[in-house]
Write a protein that holds these residues in place. Structure first.
Motif, mmCIF file in Angstrom:
data_model
loop_
_atom_site.group_PDB
_atom_site.id
_atom_site.type_symbol
_atom_site.label_atom_id
_atom_site.label_comp_id
_atom_site.label_asym_id
_atom_site.label_seq_id
_atom_site.Cartn_x
_atom_site.Cartn_y
_atom_site.Cartn_z
ATOM 1 N N VAL A 115 -0.348 -3.978 -5.749
ATOM 2 C CA VAL A 115 0.118 -2.666 -5.296
ATOM 3 C C VAL A 115 -1.073 -1.710 -5.291
ATOM 4 O O VAL A 115 -1.763 -1.560 -6.300
ATOM 5 N N PHE A 116 -1.320 -1.116 -4.146
ATOM 6 C CA PHE A 116 -2.488 -0.249 -4.027
ATOM 7 C C PHE A 116 -2.058 1.186 -3.765
ATOM 8 O O PHE A 116 -1.140 1.431 -2.992
ATOM 9 N N LEU A 117 -2.713 2.099 -4.432
ATOM 10 C CA LEU A 117 -2.453 3.513 -4.195
ATOM 11 C C LEU A 117 -3.584 4.088 -3.362
ATOM 12 O O LEU A 117 -4.751 3.806 -3.620
ATOM 13 N N ASP A 119 -9.293 6.071 -0.951
ATOM 14 C CA ASP A 119 -9.635 4.826 -1.643
ATOM 15 C C ASP A 119 -8.355 4.076 -1.994
ATOM 16 O O ASP A 119 -7.391 4.687 -2.437
ATOM 17 N N PHE A 120 -8.418 2.763 -1.821
ATOM 18 C CA PHE A 120 -7.269 1.975 -2.229
ATOM 19 C C PHE A 120 -7.488 1.503 -3.659
ATOM 20 O O PHE A 120 -8.357 0.678 -3.919
ATOM 21 N N ILE A 175 0.849 -1.188 0.000
ATOM 22 C CA ILE A 175 0.000 0.000 0.000
ATOM 23 C C ILE A 175 0.886 1.240 0.000
ATOM 24 O O ILE A 175 1.807 1.356 0.806
ATOM 25 N N ILE A 176 0.597 2.129 -0.916
ATOM 26 C CA ILE A 176 1.387 3.357 -1.031
ATOM 27 C C ILE A 176 0.515 4.545 -0.670
ATOM 28 O O ILE A 176 -0.554 4.731 -1.262
ATOM 29 N N THR A 177 0.954 5.289 0.298
ATOM 30 C CA THR A 177 0.171 6.458 0.710
ATOM 31 C C THR A 177 1.059 7.694 0.677
ATOM 32 O O THR A 177 2.277 7.606 0.595
#
Lengths: 252, 200
Positions: free
Chosen positions: A239-241, A246-247, A161-163
């Motif tokens: 891979v989630f942004l 929201d992912f 997860i990329i935040t």
């Protein structure tokens, strides 16, 4: 001068070992066996004979007589009382009548009062069979792990997860959480690659929940995702942004 | 040692071995494996065809024999290797080709096979359990295999060797202690060197 006979050794076309070691290959059934059948039927026959013999011996070893059926309710209760209260064995039939249909409750009450039930050899043997299966499975794991190319594979729980978080009004940092779920990757290496790519600081930090995150200075969410997918072979859909809460998977 | 070995990327320089070095290899092989005859080695490693030495990383030497009527492969065939100042060890394919050549030999029990094929070192119980075998100690009480000796590892009930390694304890220590690593495996069936049939 002495001469020594050179022996041509047969190697399995699938696993590369002499056929006597094929059984330890992870692809024994799927690759070695067909190869041997097609190319070296003679060797295959001998090998199978030996394997069967080994199996038969193994089985002969661990087969004590097994009861064919589980205990009936009456037997079960009798065994229970024999273990804890031998003088009450006579009252078994009347008890059963009293609790007809509610035997489960009876046994719960009994185990509470006296202790665990004596084991039914029927189920016990079942258990040991299960364990046997488990052992085989474990062995399978071991087999699969052998060899240089064998790598751990558990793609299922890979989730990166990329935040992005704001810092000092105009500045931002990108956080990558979950890189440690990717098999075969060192977080330090990832961090290094990121800092090289974005010409900025990048560090690995332990999160309070036991996970680890990589902090990259600057707003690079999409670029980080692209780099992770390309360079570290992480599937894009893992891979989630984090876009406004929201992912969103980076790619499918 | 060779688990991730890949001849295309891991090998740096190749040189023909000097005759004196080749003599040294022969004599050290004969010293450490007393059952090997000098004539056998002279035949297998003839003076006319010097071995070719490849460097693998900083500390590992791989000796290959050039193509000739002796070898079945077309290019340089790896036959020996040596790590630092350790013993010179034969490659498994070489051992398989000449079963009459008597290297120091130990046998492990069947339970150890899958682990060794995965590259594990050999634990003492694998050698002392029924099925495992080590040469008996000498009559004067000295162990048959000293610490640091190179050995070829066979498996119970199998014809071919499955690994070569270096003793990390003497054979008498293995018998008495019976715990921990007894042999460090340098090269095993299925590793990079085993998959390397020849080097061009």
């Amino acid at each position: 001068m002495a001469t020594i006979e050179r022996v041509e050794v047969l190697y399995c076309g699938s696993c590369g070992c002499p056929p006597e070691y094929c059984e330890y290959s992870p692809d024994f059934e799927t690759h070695c066996v067909p190869w041997l059948q097609n190319n070296e039927p003679e060797v295959y026959k001998n090998l199978m004979k030996r394997l069967k013999k080994g199996d038969a011996e193994d089985e002969a070893d661990d087969k004590p007589e097994k009861p064919t059926e589980p205990w009936t309710m009456e037997e079960r209760l009798t065994k229970f009382y024999e273990k804890y209260q031998p003088d009450k064995v006579d009252s078994v039939p009347s008890l059963l009548e009293k609790y007809a249909g509610k035997e489960d409750k009876l046994f719960v009450a009994l185990t509470k009062k006296y202790g665990p039930e004596p084991e039914d050899p029927y189920y016990a043997s079942d258990d040991s069979d299960l364990e046997g299966d488990m052992e085989e499975m474990n062995l399978g794991d071991k087999k699969k792990r052998r060899g240089a190319a064998a790598k751990k594979e558990n793609k299922a729980d890979t989730r990166v997860i990329i935040t992005k978080t704001k810092r000092n009004k105009k500045k931002a940092v990108t956080n990558v959480v979950g890189m440690e779920t990717v098999p075969g990757i060192k977080l330090k290496d990832v961090s290094k690659a990121l800092s090289k790519r974005f010409a900025g600081s990048s560090s690995v930090k332990d999160l309070p929940n036991g996970k680890k995150e990589i902090i990259v200075q600057g707003d690079h969410m999409d670029d980080v995702a692209a780099l992770i997918v390309d360079k570290f072979n992480v599937p894009g859909n893992c891979v989630f942004l984090d876009i406004d809460g929201d992912f969103v998977p980076f790619s499918d | 040692m060779f688990r991730r070995f890949d001849p295309d990327s891991d090998i740096s320089t190749s040189t023909s071995v000097k005759a004196s070095v080749q003599r040294g290899i022969k004599s050290s092989l004969m010293d450490s494996h007393p059952d090997i005859e000098e004539e056998e080695l002279d035949y297998l490693l003839p003076k006319k065809l010097p071995l070719i030495q490849y460097k693998v990383g900083p500390h590992l030497m791989l000796y290959c024999r050039p193509p000739s009527e002796l070898s079945a492969v077309r290019d340089n065939e790896p036959v020996m290797f040596q790590s630092r100042d350790g013993p010179i060890l034969p490659s498994l394919r070489f051992v398989h080709q000449y079963p009459t050549l008597k290297f120091n030999k130990v046998t492990v029990d069947q339970g150890a096979i899958p682990f060794i094929l995965g590259g594990a070192n050999i634990m003492c119980p694998g050698l002392t359990n029924p099925g495992g075998e080590m040469p008996p100690d000498n009559e004067d009480g000295t162990p048959a295999l000293e610490k640091g000796d190179g050995v070829v590892i066979y498996a119970e009930g199998k014809e071919h060797a499955l690994a070569v390694g270096v003793m990390t304890m003497s054979s008498s220590d293995i018998r008495s202690k019976n715990k921990g690593t007894g042999i460090e495996v340098s090269h095993f069936m299925g590793d990079g060197l085993f998959q390397t049939v020849d080097i061009s």
